[in-house]
Design a protein around this motif. Structure first.
Motif, PDB file in Angstrom:
ATOM      1  N   VAL A  56      -0.088  -0.335  -8.286  1.00  0.00           N
ATOM      2  CA  VAL A  56       0.343  -1.042  -9.501  1.00  0.00           C
ATOM      3  C   VAL A  56      -0.787  -1.042 -10.515  1.00  0.00           C
ATOM      4  O   VAL A  56      -1.965  -0.917 -10.167  1.00  0.00           O
ATOM      5  CB  VAL A  56       0.760  -2.500  -9.186  1.00  0.00           C
ATOM      6  N   GLU A  57      -0.426  -1.176 -11.784  1.00  0.00           N
ATOM      7  CA  GLU A  57      -1.446  -1.294 -12.824  1.00  0.00           C
ATOM      8  C   GLU A  57      -1.411  -2.671 -13.479  1.00  0.00           C
ATOM      9  O   GLU A  57      -1.946  -2.859 -14.578  1.00  0.00           O
ATOM     10  CB  GLU A  57      -1.300  -0.171 -13.859  1.00  0.00           C
ATOM     11  N   ASP A  58      -0.774  -3.622 -12.804  1.00  0.00           N
ATOM     12  CA  ASP A  58      -0.754  -5.024 -13.217  1.00  0.00           C
ATOM     13  C   ASP A  58      -1.449  -5.836 -12.128  1.00  0.00           C
ATOM     14  O   ASP A  58      -0.928  -5.989 -11.018  1.00  0.00           O
ATOM     15  CB  ASP A  58       0.690  -5.496 -13.407  1.00  0.00           C
ATOM     16  N   LYS A  59      -2.619  -6.345 -12.460  1.00  0.00           N
ATOM     17  CA  LYS A  59      -3.445  -7.019 -11.456  1.00  0.00           C
ATOM     18  C   LYS A  59      -2.764  -8.263 -10.880  1.00  0.00           C
ATOM     19  O   LYS A  59      -3.085  -8.711  -9.772  1.00  0.00           O
ATOM     20  CB  LYS A  59      -4.803  -7.391 -12.057  1.00  0.00           C
ATOM     21  N   ASN A  60      -1.802  -8.822 -11.590  1.00  0.00           N
ATOM     22  CA  ASN A  60      -1.092 -10.013 -11.116  1.00  0.00           C
ATOM     23  C   ASN A  60      -0.296  -9.746  -9.839  1.00  0.00           C
ATOM     24  O   ASN A  60       0.037 -10.690  -9.119  1.00  0.00           O
ATOM     25  CB  ASN A  60      -0.148 -10.539 -12.198  1.00  0.00           C
ATOM     26  N   PHE A  61       0.020  -8.484  -9.582  1.00  0.00           N
ATOM     27  CA  PHE A  61       0.833  -8.152  -8.413  1.00  0.00           C
ATOM     28  C   PHE A  61       0.011  -7.571  -7.264  1.00  0.00           C
ATOM     29  O   PHE A  61       0.550  -7.170  -6.243  1.00  0.00           O
ATOM     30  CB  PHE A  61       1.944  -7.168  -8.808  1.00  0.00           C
ATOM     31  N   GLU A  62      -1.297  -7.525  -7.453  1.00  0.00           N
ATOM     32  CA  GLU A  62      -2.162  -6.967  -6.417  1.00  0.00           C
ATOM     33  C   GLU A  62      -2.136  -7.850  -5.165  1.00  0.00           C
ATOM     34  O   GLU A  62      -2.183  -9.074  -5.230  1.00  0.00           O
ATOM     35  CB  GLU A  62      -3.597  -6.864  -6.932  1.00  0.00           C
ATOM     36  N   ASN A  63      -2.031  -7.198  -4.004  1.00  0.00           N
ATOM     37  CA  ASN A  63      -2.074  -7.909  -2.715  1.00  0.00           C
ATOM     38  C   ASN A  63      -2.528  -6.899  -1.656  1.00  0.00           C
ATOM     39  O   ASN A  63      -1.711  -6.286  -0.975  1.00  0.00           O
ATOM     40  CB  ASN A  63      -0.707  -8.498  -2.360  1.00  0.00           C
ATOM     41  N   GLU A  64      -3.822  -6.725  -1.527  1.00  0.00           N
ATOM     42  CA  GLU A  64      -4.344  -5.691  -0.637  1.00  0.00           C
ATOM     43  C   GLU A  64      -4.007  -5.955   0.819  1.00  0.00           C
ATOM     44  O   GLU A  64      -3.954  -5.028   1.625  1.00  0.00           O
ATOM     45  CB  GLU A  64      -5.857  -5.553  -0.828  1.00  0.00           C
ATOM     46  N   ASP A  65      -3.788  -7.214   1.166  1.00  0.00           N
ATOM     47  CA  ASP A  65      -3.382  -7.525   2.538  1.00  0.00           C
ATOM     48  C   ASP A  65      -2.036  -6.896   2.885  1.00  0.00           C
ATOM     49  O   ASP A  65      -1.760  -6.634   4.062  1.00  0.00           O
ATOM     50  CB  ASP A  65      -3.302  -9.046   2.743  1.00  0.00           C
TER      51      ASP A  65
END
Length: 423
Positions: A56-65
């Motif tokens: 994604v290129e929207d950091k709000n949706f980042e979830n590396e887990d």
């Protein structure tokens, strides 16, 4: 997240997709956003559908887990991943571009080479700055070769695609009046398409040349390595033959009749056979490949429905291909109706090019000439000129075409194939 870190995860994936509706188990989903939607919002759903990872290129949706990784640009990361993957490959990669016939040629090359090798190739029309990386990333360890189609409508686009695909072999089908608006005229087309030659020359890669095309010859004069066809003195020499409406290729008295209509497809056949011969595919295998290739993509496709013979060529159109189609169609026996639609992306040349095509159609003496689209409407004041396909359909519901043969030819945006059921 960088490409080197991500690559081991990519190797575990089934495929890479940019369509959230097509995400399945073990896929990698690249969330490309548009003006009116944020694809990153589909990230969680993609993981729940079994995606191995999401970019994604929207950091709000980042979830590396959960393997949802943020990057500044999904496009740039896709392209960098494709380049990194391409650098690991040790197989021949064929790059293909041109104004007309590149998709048909790509399909024919794939058909011929698949007689001997496991070949990956561009699916459909995925030939742009997104489609080329997706094709590269679809190459698996079992593939022995790849054929990558590269499309362009402006300068420097082929140059970019070459840096992604890094072809070992390259072929330009022809230089014609396509995308004149973006390229800035025919000279711009030649310059833009020749970016493939530029890449191949700099990197000492092999160029395939049709020696009957003076532009190809001039652009590659004194260059080596190259493979040539077209003349008796070429590496490979072919003769044309036909049976009814179909075109065939004769190599050393072995004849292969295709299911393609139009002499303009002869050079497409020659290119495919040349690739096959170069890579050691037997003549008998090449013959089987050509004779069993069935066009189904609305390109030079011959269809018989009831008492009508129809030529479907509705995927693309430009002045060069339109003229070739009209001259091929006039050779058909019996009465003939042409339904021709607008040629798009011609810029300032649009009006004169549409006038020229309409004049050619009248000069050839077809029984009926129907035009579709605003560009043709502007130069055709007859009662058989229609603004769009839906307007033509209403006409056809009340006026059955009487001709035995019907040609449908237009740019993709006209969707001319929609009228088939009403002819």
């Amino acid at each position: 997240m960088n490409v080197e870190q991500f690559y081991p995860l990519f190797l575990k994936a089934e495929k890479v997709t940019i369509d959230s509706r097509k995400v399945s188990s073990s896929d990698i989903f690249f969330a490309f956003s548009g003006d009116n939607f944020n694809a990153a919002s589909s990230a969680q759903k993609a993981i729940e559908s079994g995606a191995l990872a999401v970019i994604v290129e929207d950091k709000n949706f980042e979830n590396e887990d959960r393997n949802i990784f943020y990057v500044p640009s999904t496009l740039k990361f896709l392209q960098k991943l494709a380049v990194y993957h391409r650098d690991q490959l040790e197989i021949p990669v064929i790059g293909l571009t041109g104004s007309n016939g590149k998709t048909t040629t790509k399909e024919l090359i794939h058909a011929v080479l698949s007689q001997k090798f496991n070949v990956q190739y561009t699916y459909g029309n995925l030939n742009n700055h997104i489609g080329v990386p997706l094709t590269i990333l679809s190459i698996k360890p079992e593939h022995q070769m790849a054929v990558i189609e590269m499309g362009a409508n402006h300068q420097k686009e082929i140059e970019l695609l070459c840096t992604l695909a890094k072809p070992n072999f390259g072929y330009i089908t022809n230089f014609g009046k396509a995308h004149l608006e973006g390229f800035g005229g025919l000279e711009g087309v030649i310059k833009g398409k020749s970016e493939l030659y530029d890449y191949l020359k700099i990197n000492k890669r092999t160029i395939i040349i049709n020696e009957n095309d003076h532009i190809q010859v001039e652009k590659t004069i004194d260059y080596d390595p190259k493979i040539t066809f077209g003349k008796i003195t070429s590496d490979y020499f072919f003769q044309i033959f036909s049976d009814e409406h179909f075109v065939g290729v004769d190599y050393q008295d072995v004849k292969a009749l295709s299911q393609l209509t139009g002499d303009y497809n002869f050079t497409n056949l020659c290119a495919a056979v040349s690739f096959g011969l170069h890579f050691g595919v037997s003549v008998d295998q090449i013959k089987d490949a050509i004779e069993n290739y069935t066009p189904t993509n609305m390109r030079s496709q011959l269809v018989k429905i009831d008492d009508k013979t129809m030529v479907l060529d509705t995927y693309n159109a430009n002045p060069s291909s339109m003229i070739a189609s009209l001259y091929n169609f006039i050779t058909f026996e019996g009465t003939k109706t042409v339904i021709i639609g607008d040629m798009l992306e011609l810029g300032e040349e649009s009006r004169i090019e549409h006038m020229n095509i309409l004049k050619t159609a009248h000069d050839l003496g077809f029984n009926e000439i129907i035009t579709v689209g605003k560009h043709f409407k502007a130069v055709n004041d007859s009662s058989q000129s229609f603004e769009d396909t839906s307007e033509l359909i209403q006409y056809l519901k009340a006026n059955k075409i009487q001709s035995e043969n019907v040609l449908l030819k237009a740019s993709r945006g006209i969707s001319l194939e929609k009228v088939i059921d009403f002819i």
